[in-house]
Design a protein around this motif. Structure first.
Motif, mmCIF file in Angstrom:
data_model
loop_
_atom_site.group_PDB
_atom_site.id
_atom_site.type_symbol
_atom_site.label_atom_id
_atom_site.label_comp_id
_atom_site.label_asym_id
_atom_site.label_seq_id
_atom_site.Cartn_x
_atom_site.Cartn_y
_atom_site.Cartn_z
ATOM 1 N N CYS A 83 1.043 -1.113 -0.073
ATOM 2 C CA CYS A 83 -0.111 0.027 0.068
ATOM 3 C C CYS A 83 0.859 1.356 0.161
ATOM 4 O O CYS A 83 1.995 1.477 0.747
ATOM 5 C CB CYS A 83 -0.791 -0.108 1.293
ATOM 6 S SG CYS A 83 -1.933 1.456 1.377
ATOM 7 N N CYS A 88 -0.208 2.914 6.794
ATOM 8 C CA CYS A 88 -1.001 1.421 6.520
ATOM 9 C C CYS A 88 -0.053 0.472 6.964
ATOM 10 O O CYS A 88 1.080 0.361 6.546
ATOM 11 C CB CYS A 88 -1.793 1.431 5.126
ATOM 12 S SG CYS A 88 -2.357 -0.258 4.951
ATOM 13 N N CYS A 107 -5.382 0.472 6.191
ATOM 14 C CA CYS A 107 -5.979 1.651 5.779
ATOM 15 C C CYS A 107 -7.379 1.212 5.418
ATOM 16 O O CYS A 107 -7.780 0.157 4.941
ATOM 17 C CB CYS A 107 -4.962 2.410 4.812
ATOM 18 S SG CYS A 107 -5.148 1.659 3.191
ATOM 19 N N CYS A 110 -7.336 -0.712 2.299
ATOM 20 C CA CYS A 110 -6.906 -2.039 2.217
ATOM 21 C C CYS A 110 -8.110 -2.745 2.971
ATOM 22 O O CYS A 110 -8.300 -3.919 2.683
ATOM 23 C CB CYS A 110 -5.632 -2.266 2.873
ATOM 24 S SG CYS A 110 -4.301 -1.372 2.066
HETATM 25 ZN ZN LIG Z 1 -3.519 0.247 2.709
#
Ligand SMILES: [Zn+2]
Ligand SMILES: [Zn+2]
Length: 118
Positions: A83, A88, A107, A110
């Motif tokens: 990511c 994240c 995050c 995701c």
């Molecule tokens: Zn992420």
């Protein structure tokens, strides 16, 4: 990976905490490795310790790092890629500084991807 030889047909995921330095082709070392969309994940512990760098031991920091790397590798087994969001947990850790900056959670993007896979 030795995990594959473990006969645990009911296990959804197998996470191995390895107290040994890990290397991957093309990288000098890795904090962990996982089979994308697979069952097995590995986290290498030595470089997550302050002592590895000649710094005073910090058990809390070590645990925090181990959890982040474990969640990260498990994320890969659920099909998540890296990511771009540095906060994240799926952000790629090039160094421990990256690991320390990111959180232990996914995050929003995701998390949405994880839910789609379920
Ligand atoms: Zn992420
Ligand atoms: Zn990764």
């Amino acid at each position: 990976m030795r995990l594959r030889r473990l006969d645990m047909p009911q296990a959804h995921r197998l996470l191995r905490l390895l107290d040994q330095d890990c290397y991957a082709p093309g990288l000098n070392f890795v904090f962990g490795q996982a089979m994308a969309g697979g069952r097995d994940a590995v986290v290498a512990l030595p470089r997550l310790r302050q002592e590895f760098y000649g710094l005073p031991e910090d058990e809390m920091l070590f645990q925090e790092r181990a959890i982040k790397e474990a969640v990260h590798e498990l994320g890969h087994t659920y099909g998540l890629g890296h990511c771009p969001n540095p906060r994240c947990v799926m952000h790629f850790s090039n160094s421990l500084a990256d690991t320390d900056i990111k959180g232990a959670t996914f995050c929003e993007k995701c998390r949405a991807e994880l839910n789609l896979g379920n």
